[in-house]
Scaffold this motif. Structure first.
Motif, mmCIF file in Angstrom:
data_model
loop_
_atom_site.group_PDB
_atom_site.id
_atom_site.type_symbol
_atom_site.label_atom_id
_atom_site.label_comp_id
_atom_site.label_asym_id
_atom_site.label_seq_id
_atom_site.Cartn_x
_atom_site.Cartn_y
_atom_site.Cartn_z
ATOM 1 N N THR A 296 0.687 -0.816 -0.071
ATOM 2 C CA THR A 296 -0.080 -0.352 -0.062
ATOM 3 C C THR A 296 0.514 1.322 -0.368
ATOM 4 O O THR A 296 1.587 1.065 0.275
ATOM 5 C CB THR A 296 -0.457 -0.091 1.612
ATOM 6 N N TRP A 297 0.639 2.417 -0.940
ATOM 7 C CA TRP A 297 1.461 3.363 -1.786
ATOM 8 C C TRP A 297 -0.392 4.952 -1.009
ATOM 9 O O TRP A 297 -0.848 4.167 -1.256
ATOM 10 C CB TRP A 297 2.187 3.497 -2.584
ATOM 11 N N ASN A 298 0.876 5.790 -0.931
ATOM 12 C CA ASN A 298 -0.455 6.817 -1.120
ATOM 13 C C ASN A 298 -0.777 6.991 -2.412
ATOM 14 O O ASN A 298 -1.939 8.058 -2.626
ATOM 15 C CB ASN A 298 0.749 8.072 -1.107
ATOM 16 N N ARG A 299 -0.614 6.060 -3.340
ATOM 17 C CA ARG A 299 -1.148 6.293 -4.671
ATOM 18 C C ARG A 299 -1.302 4.794 -5.178
ATOM 19 O O ARG A 299 -0.131 3.906 -4.882
ATOM 20 C CB ARG A 299 -0.842 7.410 -5.534
ATOM 21 N N PRO A 300 -2.305 4.228 -5.694
ATOM 22 C CA PRO A 300 -2.011 3.143 -6.521
ATOM 23 C C PRO A 300 -1.102 2.886 -7.359
ATOM 24 O O PRO A 300 -0.740 3.741 -7.916
ATOM 25 C CB PRO A 300 -3.307 2.829 -7.162
ATOM 26 N N TRP A 301 -0.589 1.761 -7.172
ATOM 27 C CA TRP A 301 1.171 1.147 -8.126
ATOM 28 C C TRP A 301 0.708 1.899 -9.694
ATOM 29 O O TRP A 301 1.079 2.311 -10.197
ATOM 30 C CB TRP A 301 0.910 -0.318 -7.933
ATOM 31 N N GLU A 303 -0.631 3.955 -10.998
ATOM 32 C CA GLU A 303 -0.503 4.947 -10.836
ATOM 33 C C GLU A 303 0.804 5.805 -10.498
ATOM 34 O O GLU A 303 1.006 7.060 -10.631
ATOM 35 C CB GLU A 303 -1.446 6.214 -10.047
ATOM 36 N N LEU A 304 1.514 5.438 -9.653
ATOM 37 C CA LEU A 304 2.826 5.699 -9.674
ATOM 38 C C LEU A 304 3.696 5.709 -10.971
ATOM 39 O O LEU A 304 3.937 5.084 -11.980
ATOM 40 C CB LEU A 304 3.803 4.582 -8.578
ATOM 41 N N ARG A 309 7.688 4.418 -8.534
ATOM 42 C CA ARG A 309 8.288 3.115 -8.181
ATOM 43 C C ARG A 309 9.109 3.035 -8.234
ATOM 44 O O ARG A 309 9.383 1.167 -7.494
ATOM 45 C CB ARG A 309 7.320 2.003 -9.847
#
Length: 362
Positions: A296-301, A303-304, A309
């Motif tokens: 889990t990141w601050n945006r979906p993978w 959208e990185l 990435r």
């Protein structure tokens, strides 16, 4: 003690501030970066001010640093020295220009100084080839690698240090007591600086009030270091320094270093637990890249952007390595790309009485 606090605002709303005890903060912009700015600090001394960090190497940043120091009554030509908390460009980038303008010395921890020397000794082609091979071994698909390696927007390496610091050293700051506290994790040579005559701690990126610093491992598949373990131990260490006001490099000033350090430690412990559970659910071992894509990141993978990435993969690798050190997973031998598999016999409760502290490296 009286403590100052400034809420996180856009750079355009920031101003130089007199923090008392002969300390000023000067916001220096990081163009095009969501962090917005670095807080550079100037500490007065009879021999001239010493800066804690210097900011991003950019004409706009240089103007902000020069003009901000002028608000504090400081001519940049009078700066006595620059202590760099760590080598990243938003901290060390302008140190060389300050030295050119004033003759000031540049000091950083010996571990980061060695990295700066290495970076200055190799060209961009070698650095690019190193990164491409690192991404391949992490399992990055071929279609991701060209973008990741060519769009990083990195600056030139920072200026080499004149002075190399070690834990416990007193910085050359006549009439004051500014002590080096080695806090590795974000970088191998990250330092906090304890202004002992004012009960304040310049925390660099080690302890920030609203966000957590990036903890990565480079190359991603190294098995001889444990940056996250180092970081967690460093958090514990600053927590023992007493009731100190924090002067961080980003966001805002806050009053209790120890409390925030404990929050950050808990954040990473919970993240490690989730990561172990993720691997335990998978029938097949995962590469570093596959692991990063599932976290889990601050945006979906999806959208990185490519650079983020790559940073996410570095952070995933650091968490995988910390779990490996704890005996929670294993690295499959001979893998290219490297793959990791959870050990089902391990549970978070198996951390032991030390609350998850690292054991000795194998």
């Amino acid at each position: 003690m009286t403590r100052s606090r400034t809420a996180r605002r856009a750079y355009a709303e920031q101003r130089p501030l007199d923090l008392g005890f002969g300390v000023w903060s000067v916001p220096v912009p990081i163009p095009g970066n969501p962090l917005g700015y670095t807080l550079v600090y100037a500490i007065d001394s009879p021999r001239g001010p010493v800066l804690v960090d210097a900011g991003w190497n950019h004409p706009e940043a240089w103007a902000a640093l020069r003009d901000g120091l002028a608000v504090a009554g400081i001519d940049v030509a009078a700066v006595h020295g620059v202590v760099v908390t760590h080598f990243h460009p938003d901290h060390a980038g302008l140190a060389g220009q300050v030295r050119e303008a004033s003759g000031a010395w540049i000091a950083m921890h010996e571990a980061d100084a060695a990295l700066v020397d290495m970076m200055n000794g190799v060209g961009p082609d070698i650095r690019g080839a190193f990164q491409a091979d690192m991404l391949r071994r992490a399992g990055a698909p071929p279609e991701d690698m060209p973008d990741v390696t060519t769009s990083d927007g990195r600056q030139r390496p920072p200026a080499p240090a004149d002075r190399r610091l070690r834990d416990g050293d007193l910085v050359d700051l006549p009439g004051r007591k500014l002590r080096v506290v080695h806090t590795p994790g974000h970088t191998p040579g990250h330092v906090c600086l304890h202004l002992e005559d004012a009960d304040r701690l310049f925390t660099g990126d080690h302890v920030l009030p609203g966000i957590t610093p990036h903890i990565g491992i480079y190359p991603f598949d190294r098995d001889d270091i444990d940056p996250l373990g180092d970081f967690l131990e460093s958090l514990d260490r600053v927590g023992t320094l007493g009731d100190l006001g924090a002067l961080p490099a980003h966001e805002w000033i806050f009053p209790d270093v120890a409390a925030r350090a404990a929050e950050i430690r808990l954040h990473h412990e919970e993240k490690l637990d989730r990561l172990h559970a993720l691997l335990a659910e998978r029938a097949e071992p995962l590469t570093i890249w596959e692991t990063a894509a599932e976290m889990t990141w601050n945006r979906p993978w999806s959208e990185l952007p490519p650079m983020l990435r790559g940073m996410a993969a570095g952070e995933a690798a650091a968490h995988l390595r910390a779990l490996e050190v704890r005996g929670a997973l294993r690295r499959l031998p001979g893998g290219d790309p490297v793959r990791f598999q959870a050990l089902e016999s391990w549970t978070p409760e198996a951390r032991g009485e030390n609350g998850g502290h690292r054991r000795d490296l194998p």
